[in-house]
Design a protein around this motif. Structure first.
Motif, PDB file in Angstrom:
ATOM      1  N   ASP A  11      21.928  59.907  42.287  1.00 48.52           N
ATOM      2  CA  ASP A  11      21.335  59.459  41.036  1.00 48.52           C
ATOM      3  C   ASP A  11      22.405  59.112  40.001  1.00 48.52           C
ATOM      4  O   ASP A  11      22.301  58.105  39.307  1.00 48.52           O
ATOM      5  CB  ASP A  11      20.405  60.532  40.459  1.00 48.52           C
ATOM      6  CG  ASP A  11      19.157  60.722  41.286  1.00 48.52           C
ATOM      7  OD1 ASP A  11      18.864  59.855  42.136  1.00 48.52           O
ATOM      8  OD2 ASP A  11      18.469  61.744  41.082  1.00 48.52           O
ATOM      9  N   ARG A  12      23.427  59.960  39.898  1.00 43.76           N
ATOM     10  CA  ARG A  12      24.470  59.726  38.896  1.00 43.76           C
ATOM     11  C   ARG A  12      25.161  58.388  39.117  1.00 43.76           C
ATOM     12  O   ARG A  12      25.484  57.687  38.170  1.00 43.76           O
ATOM     13  CB  ARG A  12      25.493  60.853  38.932  1.00 43.76           C
ATOM     14  CG  ARG A  12      24.924  62.157  38.427  1.00 43.76           C
ATOM     15  CD  ARG A  12      25.901  63.278  38.542  1.00 43.76           C
ATOM     16  NE  ARG A  12      25.233  64.521  38.125  1.00 43.76           N
ATOM     17  CZ  ARG A  12      25.753  65.702  38.249  1.00 43.76           C
ATOM     18  NH1 ARG A  12      26.942  65.847  38.773  1.00 43.76           N
ATOM     19  NH2 ARG A  12      25.095  66.767  37.851  1.00 43.76           N
ATOM     20  N   ALA A  25      19.800  48.828  40.650  1.00 46.50           N
ATOM     21  CA  ALA A  25      20.023  50.271  40.730  1.00 46.50           C
ATOM     22  C   ALA A  25      18.895  51.017  40.012  1.00 46.50           C
ATOM     23  O   ALA A  25      18.442  52.062  40.473  1.00 46.50           O
ATOM     24  CB  ALA A  25      21.380  50.636  40.137  1.00 46.50           C
ATOM     25  N   PHE A  26      18.425  50.455  38.877  1.00 51.01           N
ATOM     26  CA  PHE A  26      17.322  51.103  38.163  1.00 51.01           C
ATOM     27  C   PHE A  26      16.053  51.069  39.004  1.00 51.01           C
ATOM     28  O   PHE A  26      15.277  52.023  38.995  1.00 51.01           O
ATOM     29  CB  PHE A  26      17.073  50.450  36.804  1.00 51.01           C
ATOM     30  CG  PHE A  26      16.063  51.212  35.992  1.00 51.01           C
ATOM     31  CD1 PHE A  26      16.425  52.387  35.359  1.00 51.01           C
ATOM     32  CD2 PHE A  26      14.754  50.782  35.888  1.00 51.01           C
ATOM     33  CE1 PHE A  26      15.493  53.115  34.634  1.00 51.01           C
ATOM     34  CE2 PHE A  26      13.823  51.496  35.164  1.00 51.01           C
ATOM     35  CZ  PHE A  26      14.195  52.668  34.534  1.00 51.01           C
ATOM     36  N   GLU A  27      15.862  50.002  39.730  1.00 48.14           N
ATOM     37  CA  GLU A  27      14.700  49.896  40.610  1.00 48.14           C
ATOM     38  C   GLU A  27      14.697  51.044  41.630  1.00 48.14           C
ATOM     39  O   GLU A  27      13.659  51.637  41.906  1.00 48.14           O
ATOM     40  CB  GLU A  27      14.726  48.550  41.334  1.00 48.14           C
ATOM     41  CG  GLU A  27      13.557  48.298  42.242  1.00 48.14           C
ATOM     42  CD  GLU A  27      13.676  46.961  42.969  1.00 48.14           C
ATOM     43  OE1 GLU A  27      13.120  46.876  44.075  1.00 48.14           O
ATOM     44  OE2 GLU A  27      14.301  46.023  42.429  1.00 48.14           O
ATOM     45  N   TYR A  28      15.866  51.373  42.158  1.00 41.22           N
ATOM     46  CA  TYR A  28      15.950  52.468  43.124  1.00 41.22           C
ATOM     47  C   TYR A  28      15.736  53.820  42.451  1.00 41.22           C
ATOM     48  O   TYR A  28      15.098  54.713  43.024  1.00 41.22           O
ATOM     49  CB  TYR A  28      17.278  52.420  43.886  1.00 41.22           C
ATOM     50  CG  TYR A  28      17.235  51.378  44.975  1.00 41.22           C
ATOM     51  CD1 TYR A  28      16.777  51.702  46.247  1.00 41.22           C
ATOM     52  CD2 TYR A  28      17.584  50.058  44.721  1.00 41.22           C
ATOM     53  CE1 TYR A  28      16.696  50.743  47.236  1.00 41.22           C
ATOM     54  CE2 TYR A  28      17.502  49.089  45.702  1.00 41.22           C
ATOM     55  CZ  TYR A  28      17.054  49.433  46.966  1.00 41.22           C
ATOM     56  OH  TYR A  28      16.954  48.489  47.944  1.00 41.22           O
ATOM     57  N   ASN A  31      12.000  54.025  41.930  1.00 37.86           N
ATOM     58  CA  ASN A  31      11.294  54.295  43.185  1.00 37.86           C
ATOM     59  C   ASN A  31      11.450  55.736  43.642  1.00 37.86           C
ATOM     60  O   ASN A  31      10.541  56.297  44.261  1.00 37.86           O
ATOM     61  CB  ASN A  31      11.752  53.339  44.282  1.00 37.86           C
ATOM     62  CG  ASN A  31      11.255  51.929  44.049  1.00 37.86           C
ATOM     63  OD1 ASN A  31      10.258  51.714  43.374  1.00 37.86           O
ATOM     64  ND2 ASN A  31      11.977  50.960  44.579  1.00 37.86           N
ATOM     65  N   ARG A  32      12.567  56.365  43.334  1.00 32.55           N
ATOM     66  CA  ARG A  32      12.777  57.767  43.719  1.00 32.55           C
ATOM     67  C   ARG A  32      11.854  58.717  42.972  1.00 32.55           C
ATOM     68  O   ARG A  32      11.429  59.734  43.508  1.00 32.55           O
ATOM     69  CB  ARG A  32      14.225  58.190  43.445  1.00 32.55           C
ATOM     70  CG  ARG A  32      15.187  57.677  44.457  1.00 32.55           C
ATOM     71  CD  ARG A  32      16.568  58.212  44.222  1.00 32.55           C
ATOM     72  NE  ARG A  32      17.475  57.567  45.167  1.00 32.55           N
ATOM     73  CZ  ARG A  32      18.773  57.715  45.160  1.00 32.55           C
ATOM     74  NH1 ARG A  32      19.345  58.494  44.259  1.00 32.55           N
ATOM     75  NH2 ARG A  32      19.514  57.092  46.048  1.00 32.55           N
ATOM     76  N   MET A 144      13.002  61.760  50.430  1.00 33.11           N
ATOM     77  CA  MET A 144      11.927  60.809  50.725  1.00 33.11           C
ATOM     78  C   MET A 144      10.702  61.507  51.305  1.00 33.11           C
ATOM     79  O   MET A 144       9.572  61.218  50.931  1.00 33.11           O
ATOM     80  CB  MET A 144      12.427  59.731  51.700  1.00 33.11           C
ATOM     81  CG  MET A 144      13.416  58.763  51.073  1.00 33.11           C
ATOM     82  SD  MET A 144      14.034  57.538  52.244  1.00 33.11           S
ATOM     83  CE  MET A 144      12.662  56.371  52.209  1.00 33.11           C
ATOM     84  N   ARG A 145      10.917  62.452  52.211  1.00 34.34           N
ATOM     85  CA  ARG A 145       9.798  63.091  52.905  1.00 34.34           C
ATOM     86  C   ARG A 145       9.082  64.127  52.040  1.00 34.34           C
ATOM     87  O   ARG A 145       7.864  64.159  51.962  1.00 34.34           O
ATOM     88  CB  ARG A 145      10.291  63.733  54.209  1.00 34.34           C
ATOM     89  CG  ARG A 145       9.213  64.448  54.978  1.00 34.34           C
ATOM     90  CD  ARG A 145       8.230  63.470  55.583  1.00 34.34           C
ATOM     91  NE  ARG A 145       7.226  64.197  56.345  1.00 34.34           N
ATOM     92  CZ  ARG A 145       5.938  63.930  56.278  1.00 34.34           C
ATOM     93  NH1 ARG A 145       5.504  62.941  55.548  1.00 34.34           N
ATOM     94  NH2 ARG A 145       5.083  64.632  56.970  1.00 34.34           N
ATOM     95  N   PHE A 146       9.843  65.000  51.379  1.00 35.27           N
ATOM     96  CA  PHE A 146       9.232  66.158  50.730  1.00 35.27           C
ATOM     97  C   PHE A 146       9.089  66.034  49.219  1.00 35.27           C
ATOM     98  O   PHE A 146       8.257  66.705  48.616  1.00 35.27           O
ATOM     99  CB  PHE A 146      10.002  67.430  51.086  1.00 35.27           C
ATOM    100  CG  PHE A 146       9.998  67.692  52.560  1.00 35.27           C
ATOM    101  CD1 PHE A 146       8.856  68.139  53.196  1.00 35.27           C
ATOM    102  CD2 PHE A 146      11.117  67.421  53.333  1.00 35.27           C
ATOM    103  CE1 PHE A 146       8.841  68.343  54.571  1.00 35.27           C
ATOM    104  CE2 PHE A 146      11.117  67.634  54.705  1.00 35.27           C
ATOM    105  CZ  PHE A 146       9.975  68.088  55.324  1.00 35.27           C
ATOM    106  N   PHE A 147       9.881  65.191  48.595  1.00 38.20           N
ATOM    107  CA  PHE A 147       9.753  65.014  47.149  1.00 38.20           C
ATOM    108  C   PHE A 147       8.952  63.754  46.829  1.00 38.20           C
ATOM    109  O   PHE A 147       8.079  63.771  45.986  1.00 38.20           O
ATOM    110  CB  PHE A 147      11.125  64.972  46.473  1.00 38.20           C
ATOM    111  CG  PHE A 147      11.832  66.299  46.530  1.00 38.20           C
ATOM    112  CD1 PHE A 147      11.670  67.229  45.524  1.00 38.20           C
ATOM    113  CD2 PHE A 147      12.641  66.631  47.607  1.00 38.20           C
ATOM    114  CE1 PHE A 147      12.306  68.458  45.586  1.00 38.20           C
ATOM    115  CE2 PHE A 147      13.275  67.849  47.676  1.00 38.20           C
ATOM    116  CZ  PHE A 147      13.110  68.774  46.663  1.00 38.20           C
TER     117      PHE A 147
END
Length: 187
Positions: A11-12, A25-28, A31-32, A144-147
């Motif tokens: 993230d940083r 990068a903001f798009e990613y 999406n997170r 991706m899976r758990f959060f």
């Protein structure tokens, strides 16, 4: 940057890229955290009404104030704080629209107490500490899976990996995460 570089970037690093003018990068980053923040609003509101608007408002504030982000906190904590404050403002605006009778007949607030917030933040910080110790590909899979609650199929499609590989790597990532937590509790 290649798509895979954005996916595995911390993230940083994505924040740095956004501040340098990389909108992708903001798009990613969006999406997170999009689904988790949206779920938070849906849970607090008791339904989907207004959740989309609050999500959009939250991420507009995140984008506008990104230069204020401090690495003292994880990016997730920072986004969550903005989302929480956006929700509080929304509830206040809604309360202002109610008559006095309607205000006092409202159900009790589901906002966590200060103690619950501190405990939740401590737990989140511990989990993020263990996540940072995972290999980057395992960290991405766990998030991706758990959060973000992606299905195995969605993960395979996003990372362009075979479904069997995704399942195996998530299994290994979970095992490694459990080992780290167990070792951390012994120390």
């Amino acid at each position: 940057m290649e798509i895979a570089d954005y996916i595995v970037a911390e993230d940083r690093r994505l924040v740095e890229l956004v501040l340098e003018g990389d909108d992708r990068a903001f798009e990613y980053l969006f999406n997170r955290y999009r689904d988790a923040i949206h779920r938070l609003f849906v849970q607090r509101l008791g339904g989907v009404n207004d959740a989309d608007d609050l999500l959009q408002e939250t991420f507009i504030k995140v984008y506008i104030n990104l230069h204020r982000y401090s690495t003292v906190y994880t990016f997730g904590q920072w986004v969550y704080t903005i989302a929480r404050n956006t929700f509080i403002d929304f509830v206040r605006r809604r309360q202002d629209d109610l008559s006095i009778d309607e205000r006092f007949s409202s159900p009790p607030s589901t906002t966590p107490t200060p103690e619950e917030s501190v405990i939740s933040m401590q737990q989140r910080t511990q989990i993020e500490h263990y996540l940072e110790r995972l290999a980057p590909r395992y960290r991405t899979l766990i998030v991706m899976r758990f959060f973000d609650e992606y299905s195995y199929e969605e993960i395979a499609a996003n990372l362009k990996l075979p479904l069997g590989t995704v399942k195996t790597q998530i299994h290994r990532a979970r095992e490694q995460m459990c080992r780290l937590i167990t070792e951390g509790e012994k120390n």
